[in-house]
Write a protein that holds these residues in place. Structure first.
Motif, PDB file in Angstrom:
ATOM      1  N   ASP A   1      -4.417   6.694  13.779  1.00  0.00           N
ATOM      2  CA  ASP A   1      -3.669   6.916  12.546  1.00  0.00           C
ATOM      3  C   ASP A   1      -2.874   8.203  12.670  1.00  0.00           C
ATOM      4  OD1 ASP A   1      -6.622   8.003  10.605  1.00  0.00           O
ATOM      5  OD2 ASP A   1      -5.657   8.857  12.369  1.00  0.00           O
ATOM      6  N   GLY A  11     -12.022 -13.575  14.667  1.00  0.00           N
ATOM      7  CA  GLY A  11     -13.317 -13.710  14.018  1.00  0.00           C
ATOM      8  C   GLY A  11     -13.967 -12.416  13.590  1.00  0.00           C
ATOM      9  N   LYS A  12     -13.249 -11.301  13.733  1.00  0.00           N
ATOM     10  CA  LYS A  12     -13.807 -10.003  13.368  1.00  0.00           C
ATOM     11  C   LYS A  12     -12.949  -9.313  12.316  1.00  0.00           C
ATOM     12  CE  LYS A  12     -15.934  -9.190  17.889  1.00  0.00           C
ATOM     13  NZ  LYS A  12     -16.062  -8.225  19.026  1.00  0.00           N
ATOM     14  N   GLY A  13     -13.512  -8.272  11.700  1.00  0.00           N
ATOM     15  CA  GLY A  13     -12.734  -7.464  10.782  1.00  0.00           C
ATOM     16  C   GLY A  13     -11.832  -6.499  11.538  1.00  0.00           C
ATOM     17  N   PRO A  14     -10.777  -6.019  10.898  1.00  0.00           N
ATOM     18  CA  PRO A  14      -9.889  -5.047  11.554  1.00  0.00           C
ATOM     19  C   PRO A  14     -10.643  -3.771  11.917  1.00  0.00           C
ATOM     20  CG  PRO A  14      -8.863  -5.961   9.586  1.00  0.00           C
ATOM     21  CD  PRO A  14     -10.288  -6.386   9.566  1.00  0.00           C
ATOM     22  N   GLN A  47      -7.333  -6.299  15.241  1.00  0.00           N
ATOM     23  CA  GLN A  47      -8.233  -7.333  14.773  1.00  0.00           C
ATOM     24  C   GLN A  47      -8.402  -8.404  15.842  1.00  0.00           C
ATOM     25  OE1 GLN A  47      -7.145  -9.551  11.197  1.00  0.00           O
ATOM     26  NE2 GLN A  47      -9.299  -9.820  10.681  1.00  0.00           N
ATOM     27  N   PHE A 103      -2.206  -4.565  13.165  1.00  0.00           N
ATOM     28  CA  PHE A 103      -1.598  -4.360  11.852  1.00  0.00           C
ATOM     29  C   PHE A 103      -1.246  -2.890  11.665  1.00  0.00           C
ATOM     30  CE2 PHE A 103      -2.265  -8.425   9.853  1.00  0.00           C
ATOM     31  CZ  PHE A 103      -3.400  -8.948  10.453  1.00  0.00           C
ATOM     32  N   PHE A 145      -0.101  -3.330   4.080  1.00  0.00           N
ATOM     33  CA  PHE A 145      -0.147  -3.738   5.474  1.00  0.00           C
ATOM     34  C   PHE A 145       1.100  -4.499   5.885  1.00  0.00           C
ATOM     35  CE2 PHE A 145      -4.448  -2.792   6.904  1.00  0.00           C
ATOM     36  CZ  PHE A 145      -5.130  -2.596   5.711  1.00  0.00           C
ATOM     37  N   GLY A 146       1.459  -4.352   7.148  1.00  0.00           N
ATOM     38  CA  GLY A 146       2.445  -5.236   7.745  1.00  0.00           C
ATOM     39  C   GLY A 146       1.811  -6.604   7.978  1.00  0.00           C
ATOM     40  N   ARG A 147       2.640  -7.554   8.410  1.00  0.00           N
ATOM     41  CA  ARG A 147       2.146  -8.920   8.560  1.00  0.00           C
ATOM     42  C   ARG A 147       1.432  -9.158   9.882  1.00  0.00           C
ATOM     43  NH1 ARG A 147       3.783 -12.455   4.808  1.00  0.00           N
ATOM     44  NH2 ARG A 147       3.577 -14.224   6.231  1.00  0.00           N
ATOM     45  N   LEU A 199      -9.951   0.289  12.961  1.00  0.00           N
ATOM     46  CA  LEU A 199      -8.994   1.387  13.047  1.00  0.00           C
ATOM     47  C   LEU A 199      -8.922   1.897  14.485  1.00  0.00           C
ATOM     48  CD1 LEU A 199      -7.213   3.489  11.468  1.00  0.00           C
ATOM     49  CD2 LEU A 199      -9.256   4.914  11.375  1.00  0.00           C
ATOM     50  N   TYR A 251       0.344   8.474   4.984  1.00  0.00           N
ATOM     51  CA  TYR A 251      -0.746   8.142   5.892  1.00  0.00           C
ATOM     52  C   TYR A 251      -0.454   6.778   6.497  1.00  0.00           C
ATOM     53  CZ  TYR A 251      -5.401   6.890   7.564  1.00  0.00           C
ATOM     54  OH  TYR A 251      -6.458   6.499   8.334  1.00  0.00           O
ATOM     55  N   TYR A 292      -4.473  -0.887  12.876  1.00  0.00           N
ATOM     56  CA  TYR A 292      -5.728  -1.604  13.029  1.00  0.00           C
ATOM     57  C   TYR A 292      -5.573  -2.706  14.066  1.00  0.00           C
ATOM     58  CZ  TYR A 292      -7.345   0.695   8.774  1.00  0.00           C
ATOM     59  OH  TYR A 292      -7.720   1.639   7.847  1.00  0.00           O
ATOM     60  N   ILE A 313      -4.669   3.347  -1.004  1.00  0.00           N
ATOM     61  CA  ILE A 313      -4.605   1.890  -0.914  1.00  0.00           C
ATOM     62  C   ILE A 313      -3.430   1.536  -0.016  1.00  0.00           C
ATOM     63  CG2 ILE A 313      -4.244  -0.259  -2.162  1.00  0.00           C
ATOM     64  CD1 ILE A 313      -5.436   1.117  -4.631  1.00  0.00           C
ATOM     65  N   PRO A 314      -3.685   0.940   1.145  1.00  0.00           N
ATOM     66  CA  PRO A 314      -2.596   0.700   2.096  1.00  0.00           C
ATOM     67  C   PRO A 314      -1.848  -0.582   1.803  1.00  0.00           C
ATOM     68  CG  PRO A 314      -4.679   0.051   3.072  1.00  0.00           C
ATOM     69  CD  PRO A 314      -4.990   0.542   1.689  1.00  0.00           C
TER      70      PRO A 314
END
Lengths: 112, 116
Positions: A49, A41-44, A38, A89, A102-104, A46, A32, A36, A99-100
């Motif tokens: 996918d 100041g906000k959350g990522p 981002q 990301f 993540f890339g940087r 989606l 999977y 994402y 549980i993913p």
């Protein structure tokens, strides 16, 4: 464990150009692959996918491709707009806990 | 519908104090994840809850960190004896465990923690 590499770290394009972000993963059990966005100041959030049973998925101006043999996947954004500017990301996960890893991240800047 | 909410949005504390961060999931989401994001960095997995199963705590960086999820809904992340290196944004994400959307995560806005 899983290791996800993401390139480039920064991408600057002109409005209307295309942008491509590439990721590689190491664990062949990963099935999977979410992307994402981002904003500051906000959350990522989606945006798209793909699961390992398909090679490509498209949603309007964004598309994701997956090469399971080479263990890499890419995000393609066409006709970029200034509001596409954000950090993107990629991630890889396997079924069960999902549980993913993540890339940087890639900072995309779209110049008007 | 309502998304994932987190409180407080910002928290400033002194080194050595304990802090509690709260996450309210999307209704019906059985999976809940906590992450830490340091300035300009990626997302570091901390802990995962799925229904009534024992949580996956494999990402917790030390025994000063703990989390609980009451009644399969609200979750609280607790950091004891905070250190300056704990300063970061703490993100909560929730999702479903089955169906075509399995694996997709919906993030809250995060709690920005600053330890002085």
């Amino acid at each position: 464990g899983e290791n996800v590499e993401q390139h480039p770290s920064t991408l600057s394009v002109q409005e209307g150009d295309s942008a491509v972000i590439k990721c590689t993963y190491s664990d062949s059990a990963s099935n999977y692959f979410p992307w994402y966005k981002q904003e500051l100041g906000k959350g990522p959030q989606l945006i798209i996918d793909i699961r390992s049973n398909v090679g490509e998925k498209k949603d309007q101006r964004i598309a994701v491709t997956l090469n399971k043999t080479a263990k890499h996947f890419s995000l393609h954004i066409t006709e970029t707009q200034p509001e596409d500017s954000a950090v993107y990301f990629c991630a890889a996960a396997s079924g069960g806990s999902y549980i993913p890893t993540f890339g940087r991240g890639t900072s995309l800047i779209v110049h008007p | 519908g309502a998304g994932v909410s987190q409180s407080p949005s910002n928290k400033v504390t002194e080194k050595g104090k304990d802090v509690e961060l709260r996450c309210d999931p999307i209704s019906g989401h059985t999976a809940l994840y906590w992450y830490r994001q340091s300035l300009g960095q990626g997302l570091e997995f901390l802990i995962y809850f799925q229904g009534n199963s024992a949580p996956d705590k494999s990402g917790l960086p030390s025994d000063r960190f703990s989390a609980e999820r009451t009644g399969g809904s609200v979750s609280t992340l607790t950091i004891q004896r905070t250190q300056q290196e704990d300063s970061a944004v703490y993100l909560c994400a929730t999702g479903t465990s089955g169906g075509t959307a399995r694996g997709a995560q919906y993030f809250g806005p995060g709690t920005r923690l600053l330890v002085l």
